[in-house]
Motif scaffolding. Structure first.
Motif, PDB file in Angstrom:
ATOM      1  N   SER A  69       0.832  -1.203   0.000  1.00  0.00           N
ATOM      2  CA  SER A  69       0.000   0.000   0.000  1.00  0.00           C
ATOM      3  C   SER A  69       0.865   1.251   0.000  1.00  0.00           C
ATOM      4  N   ASN A  70       1.940   1.210   0.772  1.00  0.00           N
ATOM      5  CA  ASN A  70       2.871   2.341   0.830  1.00  0.00           C
ATOM      6  C   ASN A  70       3.435   2.642  -0.549  1.00  0.00           C
ATOM      7  N   LEU A  71       3.792   1.600  -1.293  1.00  0.00           N
ATOM      8  CA  LEU A  71       4.315   1.784  -2.639  1.00  0.00           C
ATOM      9  C   LEU A  71       3.222   2.252  -3.599  1.00  0.00           C
ATOM     10  N   HIS A  72       2.022   1.757  -3.383  1.00  0.00           N
ATOM     11  CA  HIS A  72       0.906   2.067  -4.284  1.00  0.00           C
ATOM     12  C   HIS A  72       0.436   3.512  -4.134  1.00  0.00           C
ATOM     13  N   LEU A  73       0.406   4.011  -2.898  1.00  0.00           N
ATOM     14  CA  LEU A  73      -0.159   5.332  -2.623  1.00  0.00           C
ATOM     15  C   LEU A  73       0.848   6.420  -2.996  1.00  0.00           C
ATOM     16  N   TYR A  74       0.720   6.874  -4.214  1.00  0.00           N
ATOM     17  CA  TYR A  74       1.652   7.860  -4.763  1.00  0.00           C
ATOM     18  C   TYR A  74       0.860   8.854  -5.594  1.00  0.00           C
ATOM     19  N   ALA A 109     -12.763 -13.130  -4.107  1.00  0.00           N
ATOM     20  CA  ALA A 109     -11.781 -12.065  -4.291  1.00  0.00           C
ATOM     21  C   ALA A 109     -12.436 -10.888  -5.004  1.00  0.00           C
ATOM     22  N   ARG A 110     -12.224  -9.710  -4.467  1.00  0.00           N
ATOM     23  CA  ARG A 110     -12.795  -8.497  -5.035  1.00  0.00           C
ATOM     24  C   ARG A 110     -11.725  -7.414  -5.109  1.00  0.00           C
ATOM     25  N   LYS A 111     -12.074  -6.315  -5.741  1.00  0.00           N
ATOM     26  CA  LYS A 111     -11.143  -5.201  -5.864  1.00  0.00           C
ATOM     27  C   LYS A 111     -11.812  -3.931  -5.345  1.00  0.00           C
ATOM     28  N   MET A 112     -11.194  -3.290  -4.363  1.00  0.00           N
ATOM     29  CA  MET A 112     -11.708  -2.020  -3.882  1.00  0.00           C
ATOM     30  C   MET A 112     -11.329  -0.911  -4.863  1.00  0.00           C
ATOM     31  N   THR A 113     -12.048   0.180  -4.799  1.00  0.00           N
ATOM     32  CA  THR A 113     -11.716   1.316  -5.645  1.00  0.00           C
ATOM     33  C   THR A 113     -10.448   1.972  -5.109  1.00  0.00           C
ATOM     34  N   ARG A 114      -9.785   2.726  -5.967  1.00  0.00           N
ATOM     35  CA  ARG A 114      -8.502   3.321  -5.578  1.00  0.00           C
ATOM     36  C   ARG A 114      -8.648   4.281  -4.401  1.00  0.00           C
ATOM     37  N   ASP A 115      -9.759   5.015  -4.329  1.00  0.00           N
ATOM     38  CA  ASP A 115      -9.917   5.980  -3.244  1.00  0.00           C
ATOM     39  C   ASP A 115     -10.249   5.312  -1.910  1.00  0.00           C
ATOM     40  N   MET A 116     -10.571   4.023  -1.928  1.00  0.00           N
ATOM     41  CA  MET A 116     -10.844   3.297  -0.688  1.00  0.00           C
ATOM     42  C   MET A 116      -9.563   2.861   0.017  1.00  0.00           C
ATOM     43  N   LEU A 117      -8.462   2.781  -0.723  1.00  0.00           N
ATOM     44  CA  LEU A 117      -7.216   2.280  -0.152  1.00  0.00           C
ATOM     45  C   LEU A 117      -6.480   3.368   0.604  1.00  0.00           C
ATOM     46  N   THR A 118      -6.207   3.102   1.880  1.00  0.00           N
ATOM     47  CA  THR A 118      -5.367   3.977   2.699  1.00  0.00           C
ATOM     48  C   THR A 118      -4.392   3.092   3.462  1.00  0.00           C
ATOM     49  N   MET A 119      -3.476   3.720   4.169  1.00  0.00           N
ATOM     50  CA  MET A 119      -2.539   2.938   4.977  1.00  0.00           C
ATOM     51  C   MET A 119      -3.232   2.304   6.181  1.00  0.00           C
ATOM     52  N   ASN A 120      -4.473   2.672   6.445  1.00  0.00           N
ATOM     53  CA  ASN A 120      -5.214   2.113   7.578  1.00  0.00           C
ATOM     54  C   ASN A 120      -6.436   1.324   7.123  1.00  0.00           C
ATOM     55  N   SER A 121      -6.478   0.924   5.860  1.00  0.00           N
ATOM     56  CA  SER A 121      -7.622   0.175   5.356  1.00  0.00           C
ATOM     57  C   SER A 121      -7.835  -1.097   6.163  1.00  0.00           C
ATOM     58  N   ALA A 122      -9.097  -1.378   6.454  1.00  0.00           N
ATOM     59  CA  ALA A 122      -9.416  -2.567   7.253  1.00  0.00           C
ATOM     60  C   ALA A 122      -9.187  -3.845   6.455  1.00  0.00           C
ATOM     61  N   GLU A 123      -9.415  -3.787   5.146  1.00  0.00           N
ATOM     62  CA  GLU A 123      -9.258  -4.974   4.311  1.00  0.00           C
ATOM     63  C   GLU A 123      -7.769  -5.226   4.043  1.00  0.00           C
ATOM     64  N   ILE A 124      -7.348  -6.465   4.221  1.00  0.00           N
ATOM     65  CA  ILE A 124      -5.948  -6.851   4.021  1.00  0.00           C
ATOM     66  C   ILE A 124      -5.879  -7.841   2.863  1.00  0.00           C
ATOM     67  N   SER A 125      -5.004  -7.578   1.912  1.00  0.00           N
ATOM     68  CA  SER A 125      -4.894  -8.446   0.746  1.00  0.00           C
ATOM     69  C   SER A 125      -4.015  -9.659   1.029  1.00  0.00           C
ATOM     70  N   ASN A 126      -4.503 -10.820   0.610  1.00  0.00           N
ATOM     71  CA  ASN A 126      -3.700 -12.045   0.627  1.00  0.00           C
ATOM     72  C   ASN A 126      -3.224 -12.397  -0.775  1.00  0.00           C
ATOM     73  N   HIS A 127      -3.349 -11.437  -1.682  1.00  0.00           N
ATOM     74  CA  HIS A 127      -3.003 -11.674  -3.091  1.00  0.00           C
ATOM     75  C   HIS A 127      -1.847 -10.765  -3.492  1.00  0.00           C
ATOM     76  N   ILE A 128      -0.742 -10.875  -2.755  1.00  0.00           N
ATOM     77  CA  ILE A 128       0.431 -10.041  -3.011  1.00  0.00           C
ATOM     78  C   ILE A 128       1.689 -10.895  -2.894  1.00  0.00           C
ATOM     79  N   VAL A 129       2.560 -10.769  -3.874  1.00  0.00           N
ATOM     80  CA  VAL A 129       3.906 -11.338  -3.786  1.00  0.00           C
ATOM     81  C   VAL A 129       4.860 -10.179  -3.606  1.00  0.00           C
TER      82      VAL A 129
END
Length: 323
Positions: free
Chosen positions: A106-111, A203-223
């Motif tokens: 998320s840190n890398l994504h939020l730019y 598996a779903r995708k949240m909108t970009r504005d929903m993602l923050t560093m404190n988002s409640a949803e945690i992804s298990n689909h990351i390498v």
């Protein structure tokens, strides 16, 4: 013009902001932040890498985290209410690692920056004309966000690009071309912090504005980076495993494969590229500072297992527009 497959590595972001898109920086920033990872979860992760309280460093330590999570998940599945193979801490370990990896991604994504129009406009014109496939190895929203904003992923199966994330959730069948549709694919090969599993496990995708560093949803689909044992992570995710299956199809149908801003460190991807390097033209676009032309030609010859490829070297890869 025939369809191509474009594979984008982290060099896309590094060419724009080297500091922000540094994995090492993101690992440390999340680790040292007082609220991004609770102390008890931080302790679990720290004990696994045994790093004297410092943030995980290097691919070996990240690989260790992925391997232990895979083992814990397997043991968690064979437990029951009365007997369990793992201690309470062991049962909690996958959640702790997933949260840390999610926060780093998320840190890398939020730019807030954006790619220059001089780079995007020729690329957009090319995709409109060819509906070529795109595969990415990073979590930044530079390219993905620009494509969404430009309407490339609107219109469902009538759009230019599809990533399989629909209102009903993700499934392998959501990527099938049916009824004459000829869209290209957008494959998030290393996942995205935007992906999450709902209460039913879809598996779903949240909108970009929903993602923050404190988002409640945690992804298990990351390498996280090019870890050695990432196949176990991919295999545990229907999303990731489907994307990697479709990468083969994308390479098979491509007249040319363009590898852009990729360091060559992902053995899994290298095997796929080498398998198609004899049947499709290969072009590698990279930063000129990676080494001399001779060094880089020898390097890519080993990765692609062929001498038949074109190496394009740029002082800034964002100056490339010859798609």
């Amino acid at each position: 013009m025939a369809r191509k497959t474009l594979v984008f590595g982290n060099g896309l972001g590094m060419a724009l902001d080297q500091q922000h898109f540094s994995l090492e920086r993101a690992l440390e920033d999340v680790w040292n932040h007082p609220r991004h990872l609770p102390d008890h979860q931080k302790t679990l992760v720290g004990r696994c890498v045994d790093n004297d309280g410092e943030a995980p460093q290097g691919e070996d330590q990240l690989d260790t985290l992925h391997v232990v999570v895979a083992a814990c998940n397997m043991l968690n599945k064979i437990g029951d209410e009365d007997v369990h193979w793992l201690s309470t801490e062991g049962q909690q370990f996958p959640t702790a690692v997933a949260k840390y990896i999610h926060r780093v991604a998320s840190n890398l994504h939020l730019y807030d920056g954006s790619l220059p129009d001089t780079f995007l406009d020729p690329l957009f014109d090319f995709i409109r004309e060819t509906k070529s496939n795109i595969a990415t190895l990073n979590y930044d929203r530079l390219l993905y966000g620009a494509l969404i904003d430009a309407g490339f992923m609107n219109g469902g199966y009538r759009g230019y690009l599809v990533d399989g994330m629909i209102d009903g959730g993700f499934g392998a069948e959501t990527l099938e071309r049916r009824y004459g549709n000829d869209f290209g694919y957008y494959l998030h090969l290393h996942g995205s912090p935007l992906f999450y599993d709902d209460r039913r496990g879809a598996a779903r995708k949240m909108t970009r504005d929903m993602l923050t560093m404190n988002s409640a949803e945690i992804s298990n689909h990351i390498v996280l980076t090019h870890v050695i044992h990432k196949r176990s992570v991919i295999g545990a995710s229907e999303v990731l495993s489907t994307y990697w299956d479709y990468l083969n199809d994308c390479c098979h149908e491509a007249e040319e494969i363009i590898v852009f801003g990729y360091s060559g460190g992902d053995v899994h991807l290298n095997n796929v590229l080498a398998a198609y390097a004899r049947t499709a033209a290969i072009r590698v676009v990279e930063w000129r500072g990676a080494g001399t032309r001779l060094q880089r030609e020898e390097y890519w010859e080993q990765i692609l297992r062929t001498e038949h490829f074109d190496l394009v070297r740029k002082a800034n890869v964002l100056d490339f527009n010859d798609w």
